[in-house]
Write a protein that holds these residues in place. Structure first.
Motif, PDB file in Angstrom:
ATOM      1  N   GLN A 254       4.625  -2.921  -5.342  1.00 21.53           N
ATOM      2  CA  GLN A 254       3.928  -2.545  -4.120  1.00 21.53           C
ATOM      3  C   GLN A 254       2.682  -3.398  -3.906  1.00 21.53           C
ATOM      4  O   GLN A 254       2.372  -3.812  -2.780  1.00 21.53           O
ATOM      5  CB  GLN A 254       3.545  -1.058  -4.187  1.00 21.53           C
ATOM      6  N   HIS A 255       1.960  -3.692  -4.981  1.00 24.56           N
ATOM      7  CA  HIS A 255       0.755  -4.522  -4.867  1.00 24.56           C
ATOM      8  C   HIS A 255       1.124  -5.935  -4.414  1.00 24.56           C
ATOM      9  O   HIS A 255       0.433  -6.525  -3.571  1.00 24.56           O
ATOM     10  CB  HIS A 255       0.042  -4.553  -6.216  1.00 24.56           C
ATOM     11  N   ASP A 258       2.025  -5.874  -0.775  1.00 27.46           N
ATOM     12  CA  ASP A 258       0.840  -5.836   0.074  1.00 27.46           C
ATOM     13  C   ASP A 258       0.240  -7.231   0.236  1.00 27.46           C
ATOM     14  O   ASP A 258      -0.205  -7.613   1.329  1.00 27.46           O
ATOM     15  CB  ASP A 258      -0.200  -4.883  -0.524  1.00 27.46           C
ATOM     16  N   TRP A 272       8.745  -5.255   0.688  1.00 27.96           N
ATOM     17  CA  TRP A 272       9.113  -4.715  -0.631  1.00 27.96           C
ATOM     18  C   TRP A 272      10.251  -5.520  -1.249  1.00 27.96           C
ATOM     19  O   TRP A 272      10.187  -5.932  -2.403  1.00 27.96           O
ATOM     20  CB  TRP A 272       9.477  -3.238  -0.493  1.00 27.96           C
TER      21      TRP A 272
END
Length: 495
Positions: A254-255, A258, A272
């Motif tokens: 997820q990081h 982002d 993703w």
């Protein structure tokens, strides 16, 4: 988890950017003219990407003059005698397939602009034709840099590393791994080139020279030793485990997603799958290095078998006498070319070492049917079982492990001089284990070598105590090294 399917096939994305005619010049008989012409135009255009039309036509005329043997077709000016007209036809063909474009600034000023798609095509052709080994020297540095980056404690920590920095780290690692894999493919390409050259050798001496000198002293073997003996494979395995753990951690994914979303101005939910793909791709690249190293092992073993087969064929199956008879017959043909049998000399050109000589005539003089000799199988791997292949590879690894090479000697000398300074003697340090003892033996056998860890050449001198006690060998001091006793000698840097 498998790799997600792309939204479009590669062919769909390719021909959406270029037409099918874009590759047509490469399959024509006149392909050398197009390739060299495009290469010259790109070089002359430089970073500006354009060249005056008059200079472009002059370059094409020069390229045509360098390829007089190339047959041009009618649409390329094959029926024209004037080289200017043929250069104009060739220019129009390159315009038609969109390798170049015209740009009219004014009535009297016209430029030729290099197509953006032509540069990647020519870069690929240059890589296919590349046979230099200079680029391979940075192979170890690239892999060590990847391992060092992934060995940092918090390099993939989503709580400490900003999302944009994590994205940049993964992107940089992917680029460096891509470069390392291309360099490793270059090693395999060099070994394949040696196989081709070995099949074309003319004598046993040439076969042995290619095998012992050119092949085993080449830069590709330095890369091979770095990968196998430089301790990089275990480090790469640990780096792969760390990337695999990150690919299974939803927080890291997820990081990274982002960071990609911020970089590409996309929604976080859309990135993703892209984050998962990048982490899985990096893991596959790290795992693929070991597989590629094993493939190079197989190629090196195949080259060794080919060299043995080739030398046996040249030394045992051909021999010197057939060549001597062939040269004698060629000399006789040259001496009596155009003459009749009635005009030949009665006396032979050498004294016959036989009491009686019979000359056959009639049916007896006709050549008897020859029984063809069974062909010698020179292909590799077809007659060997999987167990034989594994045994050959294991023998090759053991031989490389216990071989006294300049590389392992340079590694020990560099470490000793760095840790204890010049003039170190065998009573001032201790070796542990068989590997270090072999390094010490190699250091006594050679005087220079390349340190695989740094890529720098090391030169040293060996000063033995036997010079001072040559007449009294029992008084030569001996030092304990790895369970053995060796005559004392000193190592010092060579001036």
């Amino acid at each position: 988890m498998g790799t997600p399917m792309p939204s479009q096939l590669l062919s769909q994305r390719l021909f959406a950017s270029v037409s099918a005619d874009f590759f047509r010049p490469l399959v024509r008989p006149s392909a050398p003219v197009y390739v060299d012409g495009a290469d010259r135009l790109i070089a002359e255009a430089g970073e500006a990407g354009r060249v005056p039309q008059g200079e472009a036509l002059a370059i094409l005329r020069e390229v045509l003059s360098q390829h007089p043997q190339v047959a041009l077709q009618e649409d390329e000016g094959g029926g024209l005698q004037d080289i200017r007209a043929r250069a104009g036809k060739l220019f129009n063909q390159m315009l038609q397939v969109r390798w170049i474009e015209e740009q009219a600034v004014s009535l009297n000023e016209r430029w030729v602009v290099i197509s953006p798609s032509l540069r990647p095509l020519m870069r690929m052709l240059r890589e296919l034709a590349e046979d230099e080994v200079a680029e391979l020297k940075s192979f170890a540095d690239t892999l060590r840099g990847v391992c060092t980056s992934l060995e940092q404690r918090d390099v993939l920590n989503p709580f400490l590393v900003p999302a944009t920095e994590l994205r940049g780290t993964i992107h940089d690692l992917l680029q460096r791994m891509e470069s390392a894999i291309l360099q490793l493919h270059g090693v395999e390409k060099l070994v394949h080139g040696f196989e081709k050259r070995q099949r074309e050798t003319e004598s046993g001496a040439e076969t042995l020279r290619l095998f012992y000198h050119e092949f085993h002293e080449g830069q590709h073997m330095v890369c091979y030793d770095v990968l196998r003996g430089g301790g990089l494979l275990p480090r790469l395995q640990r780096a792969r485990s760390r990337v695999r753990d990150a690919a299974e951690d939803p927080l890291v994914i997820q990081h990274l997603a982002d960071g990609i979303a911020e970089h590409r101005n996309l929604e976080p939910g859309e990135t993703w799958d892209l984050a998962v793909t990048q982490l899985q791709r990096l893991e596959r690249q790290l795992a693929g290095l070991r597989l590629r190293a094993e493939a190079i092992d197989a190629r090196v073993a195949s080259f060794n078998r080919l060299s043995v087969q080739r030398y046996r064929y040249q030394s045992e199956l051909r021999g010197r006498r057939p060549d001597m008879i062939k040269r004698y017959c060629e000399a006789a043909n040259a001496a009596h070319r155009g003459a009749k049998f009635n005009d030949l000399r009665i006396e032979p050109d050498f004294a016959l070492a036989a009491p009686e000589v019979d000359f056959f005539y009639g049916l007896a003089s006709l050549a008897r049917p020859r029984r063809p000799r069974a062909p010698v199988e020179l292909e590799l791997g077809q007659s060997l079982s999987a167990e034989d292949e594994a045994a050959d590879l294991e023998r090759l690894r053991q031989r490389q492990k216990f071989a006294l090479t300049p590389h392992r000697a340079a590694r020990l000398v560099a470490r000793l001089l760095r840790e204890q300074g010049p003039g170190i003697t065998t009573d001032g340090f201790r070796t542990e284990g068989t590997d270090e003892l072999l390094d010490l033996m190699a250091a006594a056998a050679y005087t220079h070598g390349v340190d695989a860890a740094t890529g720098q050449e090391q030169r040293w001198q060996v000063l033995s105590s036997s010079r001072e006690h040559g007449l009294e060998p029992e008084s030569i001091p001996r030092d304990a090294q790895a369970g053995w006793r060796v005559e004392r000698f000193a190592l010092s840097p060579s001036p």
